[in-house]
Write an enzyme that holds these catalytic residues in place. Structure first.
Site, short mmCIF file in Angstrom:
data_model
loop_
_atom_site.label_atom_id
_atom_site.label_comp_id
_atom_site.label_asym_id
_atom_site.label_seq_id
_atom_site.Cartn_x
_atom_site.Cartn_y
_atom_site.Cartn_z
CE LYS A 10 5.92 2.47 -3.46
NZ LYS A 10 5.03 3.54 -1.68
CE1 TYR A 50 0.78 1.34 -4.74
CE2 TYR A 50 1.48 2.05 -6.93
CZ TYR A 50 1.92 1.96 -5.78
OH TYR A 50 3.14 1.83 -5.11
CG ASN A 113 6.16 4.89 1.43
OD1 ASN A 113 6.35 4.64 -0.17
ND2 ASN A 113 5.24 4.05 1.83
CG HIS A 116 4.33 -2.26 -2.68
ND1 HIS A 116 3.18 -1.68 -2.68
CD2 HIS A 116 3.99 -3.51 -3.43
CE1 HIS A 116 2.30 -2.82 -2.91
NE2 HIS A 116 2.39 -3.69 -3.57
CD GLU A 127 1.01 -6.34 -4.67
OE1 GLU A 127 -0.24 -5.63 -4.47
OE2 GLU A 127 1.69 -6.41 -4.37
P1 CMP Z 1 2.09 1.49 -1.15
O1 CMP Z 1 2.43 -0.01 -0.21
O2 CMP Z 1 3.14 1.38 -2.71
O3 CMP Z 1 0.85 1.43 -1.54
C1 CMP Z 1 0.04 2.21 -1.71
C2 CMP Z 1 1.02 4.01 -1.61
O4 CMP Z 1 -0.08 5.14 -1.49
C3 CMP Z 1 1.83 4.06 -0.37
O5 CMP Z 1 2.26 2.94 -0.61
C4 CMP Z 1 1.84 5.09 -0.36
O6 CMP Z 1 3.19 5.24 -1.39
C5 CMP Z 1 1.14 6.13 -0.77
N1 CMP Z 1 0.04 6.69 0.04
C6 CMP Z 1 -0.56 6.41 1.56
N2 CMP Z 1 -0.66 7.75 1.64
C7 CMP Z 1 -0.78 8.41 0.97
C8 CMP Z 1 -1.02 9.74 0.97
N3 CMP Z 1 -1.42 10.49 2.29
N4 CMP Z 1 -0.44 10.81 0.18
C9 CMP Z 1 0.55 10.55 -0.81
N5 CMP Z 1 0.84 9.28 -0.79
C10 CMP Z 1 0.16 8.24 -0.11
#
Ligand code: CMP
Length: 139
Positions: A10, A50, A113, A116, A127
């Site tokens: 990311k 998403y 984070n 993904h 995906e």
């Molecule tokens: P990902 O696995 O890419 O799939 C959904 C994403 O939503 C997740 O990783 C996080 O990066 C994001 N996400 C989940 N919870 C939150 C939150 N409370 N605030 C912002 N982003 C979120």
């Protein structure tokens, strides 16, 4: 069972020049990077990717973040690759992630984070098809 999963490095990680460090954790875990491309995600791509989170309060922020800098989209292959990569990534919230996982090592927050990974083999196929054609995946 050899299977494939979809991965994204990311924007928070590409911004900090961590692409190689993330890939090293992936490869050390026994997963093979069988396709990889650095792209700038468009708003339409991020929204579609998403879609399942469209009703969540963080959806807009998530789309904005994913389009804010380049990402690296990848296909990973290996024994139980979907589950294996989820182990290697660690918990969504880096505060809950286990030692040695990508998110424990590098993630900044639950939103930013670093990586993904697909949550099922079925979603992995969906995906992967959003970003790669079969001939671009070389196992
Ligand atoms: P990902 O696995 O890419 O799939 C959904 C994403 O939503 C997740 O990783 C996080 O990066 C994001 N996400 C989940 N919870 C939150 C939150 N409370 N605030 C912002 N982003 C979120």
């Amino acid at each position: 069972m050899t299977e494939r999963t979809f991965s994204i490095i990311k924007p928070d990680a590409t911004r900090r020049n961590l692409t190689g460090k993330v890939n090293a954790v992936i490869e050390d875990a026994g997963l093979r990077i069988v396709a990889q491309r650095r792209i700038r995600m468009t708003e339409d791509q991020a929204k579609k990717f998403y879609e399942v989170h469209a009703a969540r309060p963080f959806y807009g922020e998530l789309v904005e973040f994913m389009t804010s800098a380049p990402v690296v989209v990848q296909v990973l292959e290996g024994e139980n690759a979907v589950a294996r990569y989820r182990e290697v990534m660690g918990a969504t919230n880096p505060a809950d992630a286990a030692e040695g996982t990508i998110r424990k090592l590098y993630a900044e927050s639950v939103g930013e984070n670093s990586v993904h990974g697909s949550d099922s083999a079925e979603n992995a196929a969906i995906e992967i098809a959003q970003f790669f054609t079969d001939d671009q995946i070389v196992g």
